[in-house]
Scaffold this active site. Structure first.
Site, PDB file in Angstrom:
ATOM      1  CB  CYS A  22      -0.943   0.019   1.206  1.00 58.51           C
ATOM      2  SG  CYS A  22      -0.133   0.506   2.737  1.00 58.51           S
ATOM      3  CB  CYS A 380      -5.165   7.090  12.499  1.00 61.17           C
ATOM      4  SG  CYS A 380      -4.386   6.324  13.917  1.00 61.17           S
ATOM      5  CG  ASP A 424      -0.776  14.007 -37.038  1.00 67.73           C
ATOM      6  OD1 ASP A 424      -0.479  14.955 -37.768  1.00 67.73           O
ATOM      7  OD2 ASP A 424      -0.618  12.812 -37.350  1.00 67.73           O
ATOM      8  CG  ASP A 620       0.160   8.320 -36.357  1.00 70.93           C
ATOM      9  OD1 ASP A 620       0.274   9.517 -36.661  1.00 70.93           O
ATOM     10  OD2 ASP A 620       0.123   7.403 -37.194  1.00 70.93           O
ATOM     11  CG  ASP A 706      -7.639   5.171  10.980  1.00 72.95           C
ATOM     12  OD1 ASP A 706      -7.156   5.956  10.149  1.00 72.95           O
ATOM     13  OD2 ASP A 706      -7.246   4.009  11.131  1.00 72.95           O
TER      14      ASP A 706
END
Length: 743
Positions: A22, A380, A424, A620, A706
């Protein structure tokens, strides 16, 4: 690094860090490594749970690094070498670490993980103590104390380790202080509930982290392990990762394509959904590209291998998503900086709430100590720290599963805020498969004009050049050899053919060299008004003829432009083509246009657009790479050149222009998700802060500020995994390989 440092041999180390899954875990590891002499080039990935760094082992031996990781509660294993387990006396404790969520392995139930076992054991002790409170109250307190100590012991160990490595105010520290303080003031029951809820929150966060990673990790299993290699008249089975570029493989009905490649023979419907997210099978035939992991539904195909296993589409998707974590969104960087000051501030406020009322106003020590401990839990920053990376990871994963490859959180955040998207033309808004539609000549036969022009263009890979050479080949013309070919970018190509100097030029450049005869000038103007591109063939005597080339807009281009307009985003076409052709195509699509631009002109236009707000560039080709790099967000069409793909911040694997609309929509959905997450995280804390100070909530409820916020933030972020985006309306065939047209 000094010159003397360069002479010191450095070790390039890559670890699998079990449990580092995490954003908070990554923060702890990075802060620890910051304090290690000789460590640099650090890259962490919580989706892969890997740590890569360069280490000068004369300053810090790798055993020190591994010991520090173990002390933080993680189990490092050196990849490409011998696994490095935790010391024997720490094995069990390392598994039951604090803020390391121990996400279940594939097929492993949550209760079989170390964190799951901790939740079950502490929950059982808590339930037993609660039952004892009705039957043997004198023993109930000891049951609550035991449940508290069981849950807080791994947290306290990690809190001490974090303090040693420069992070004294970790989440583990706050929960440990609160739980131990609850026991000391005689509130063991509430302390037990606190650590149990915290353990449950950690378990849920680990499961959620595993789900967010699963979609990307599953991509690695898409490519088959074996392939049918075609060798002369025979076929033999070989490992798919041993295939070499240029080899031929056979793909039978129902089998997965073993490598990125080009179909040499056979026609079949291919299910690209596992790779590109395309929801319907695509009919492909010789000349079309196929992706490793796609499912061949009916016909037998012979495919030429174009990419090795380490460089195929699946590998690139996985690599891009992993690299994305290293590019944090500006909001994530702000939250990281904020949390460094926020957590010590929480401890300071808690101490003041505990000490000042009793010392200055005669308050009850027990009451205010109770409220101070509650504030530690309320403060927390778990949910706050998780709010941004959880949403970013889910957003990038959702995009990758639908053919939208985003290289980082910064790019994902920026895409949704752009004011203008510049496109483009050739190969982006158009299919990039132009064909010759008309040939007009003065004195020569039409085929002669086409034959000479094809000779001049024979060495070029430009789409317009290929259209001319394909048309000559289709007309079975014998194209002579060209010598001394030279290109003037954006203007002309010259070469010596059959002893004379010829030039294939844009009409604008030709007009600077000579005067176009009326019949050629009229034809050129008519072609350009129809949206066709005209090129002029000249020799030393003057113009010889005009060739008209048409590149049709992609079928979904108009829908994409309308979708961006509905989102409040302006669109503009940037093209090197002539103004009339650009205006004809742009007018049909409903967008603005700036034409007759050289590559350096595109840079100037991008700079001007950036002054009016964020701008994204979609292209591209090689000539688009500078503009992609200069824009706030560069977006490459998946079928484009490698240079464009490497320069861009995002890529559209499906080669659908509506993918740009999807990118903007995904970015805005992710940023809205982040805002809601931060509101959850801070809102719940604010509510519980007020109610705790007023005495309306107790200690065990404070943990909901928390754990509750963490659960809400995680669940909300996971909603992004169900993001769908737009879908094509019906089945379709792949664009055919370039086919010659009769002039």
């Amino acid at each position: 690094m000094t010159s003397s440092d360069r002479s010191v041999p450095r070790s390039h180390l890559e670890y699998f860090v079990d449990g580092m899954d995490c954003a908070s875990c990554v923060q702890k590891v990075e802060r620890m490594i910051e304090r290690l002499p000789g460590a640099d080039d650090v890259k962490t990935s919580f989706s892969k749970q890997t740590l890569v760094l360069s280490l000068d082992e004369t300053q810090t031996p790798r055993t020190t690094l591994e010991g520090n990781l173990t002390a933080l509660g993680y189990t490092p294993s050196l990849l490409g070498g011998i696994p490095t387990p935790a010391p024997a006396h720490d094995q069990g404790e390392a598994a039951d670490h604090g803020h390391t969520h121990d996400a279940p392995k594939p097929g492993q139930p949550w209760y079989a993980t170390a964190q799951g076992k901790l939740v079950v054991m502490s929950g059982a002790l808590l339930a037993l103590a609660w039952l004892l409170s009705f039957t043997l109250p004198e023993f109930a307190t000891w049951g609550f104390v035991a449940a508290t100590l069981l849950g807080v012991w791994p947290l306290a160990k990690k809190a001490v380790a974090s303090a040693r490595f420069g992070d004294p105010f970790s989440i583990n520290t706050l929960v440990s202080l609160a739980a131990i303080g609850a026991v000391l003031i005689g509130e063991a029951a509430e302390g037990a509930v606190v650590v149990f809820f915290f353990a449950v929150g950690e378990l849920l966060e680990g499961i959620a982290a595993g789900r967010a990673r699963a979609g990307i990790q599953a991509l690695a299993a898409l490519a088959p392990k074996t392939a049918l290699l075609v060798e002369g008249p025979g076929i033999r089975e070989v490992p798919a990762d041993a295939l070499q570029v240029g080899q031929k493989v056979q793909v039978n009905p129902g089998a997965r394509v073993p490598a990125d490649g080009t179909i040499l023979s056979g026609t079949s419907s291919l299910d690209d959904s596992p790779v590109t997210g395309e929801s319907v099978p695509v009919v492909k035939s010789p000349g079309n590209t196929v992706y490793a992991g796609s499912i061949n539904t009916d016909g037998v195909l012979t495919v030429r291998v174009d990419k090795a296993a380490h460089d195929n589409t699946i590998a690139r998707i996985i690599h891009m998503v992993e690299e994305a974590e290293g590019s944090k969104a500006p909001t994530a960087r702000f939250i990281d900086r904020f949390s460094r000051f926020y957590t010590p501030g929480v401890v300071a406020v808690s101490a003041l709430v505990t000490l000042l009322p009793p010392l200055l106003f005669g308050g009850e020590w027990h009451d205010w100590l109770y409220k101070g401990i509650s504030l530690l839990l309320i403060g927390c920053p778990c949910a706050l720290v998780l709010s941004v990376p959880a949403a970013i990871t889910s957003g990038i994963s959702a995009g990758a599963r639908r053919g939208l490859l985003i290289k980082g959180g910064a790019a994902l955040e920026s895409i949704g805020s752009v004011k203008t998207v510049a496109f483009d033309k050739t190969g982006t808004l158009t299919a990039g498969k132009p064909r010759v539609t008309d040939v007009v000549s003065r004195t020569l036969h039409q085929n002669e004009v086409l034959r000479l022009a094809a000779a001049v263009e024979s060495g070029s890979s430009h789409p317009l050049a290929k259209a001319i050479t394909d048309a000559a080949r289709h007309s079975r013309l014998e194209v002579p050899m060209a010598r001394d070919a030279q290109a003037v970018p954006g203007k002309a190509v010259t070469a010596t053919v059959e002893g004379r100097t010829l030039m294939v030029s844009s009409p604008r450049h030709a007009a600077t060299l000579t005067t176009l005869p009326p019949e050629l000038s009229t034809a050129t103007e008519a072609f350009e008004k129809q949206g066709r591109t005209a090129v002029v063939l000249l020799d030393d005597s003057g113009p010889l003829g005009v060739i008209a080339i048409r590149d049709e807009p992609r079928p979904d281009a108009r829908e994409a432009i309308a979708g961006l307009r509905a989102l409040g985003v302006n669109t503009v076409m940037l093209t090197g083509d002539n103004a009339r052709t650009g205006a004809a195509i742009a007018g049909d699509l409903g967008m603005d246009v700036q034409a007759e631009l050289l590559p350096e002109d595109k840079l100037r236009v991008i700079a001007a657009l950036k002054a009016q707000g964020g701008v994204a560039m979609v292209g591209d080709g090689i000539n688009d790479a500078p503009a992609l790099a200069q824009s706030d967000v560069g977006i490459a069409m998946g079928g484009g050149t490698d240079v464009a793909l490497e320069t861009a911040d995002a890529a559209l694997l499906q080669e659908r222009v509506t993918g740009v609309t999807d990118l903007v929509g995904l970015s805005r959905a992710t940023m809205n998700n982040i805002k809601v997450n931060i509101a959850f995280a801070l809102g719940l804390k604010a509510i519980f802060l007020v109610t705790t100070l007023l005495g309306y909530t107790n200690l065990w409820m404070a943990i909901l500020a928390d754990t509750g916020a963490t659960a809400l933030v995680t669940a909300n972020a996971l909603r992004l995994l169900r993001w769908k985006g737009s879908r094509p309306a019906a089945t379709r065939a792949a664009p055919p390989a370039p086919t010659p047209s009769r002039a």
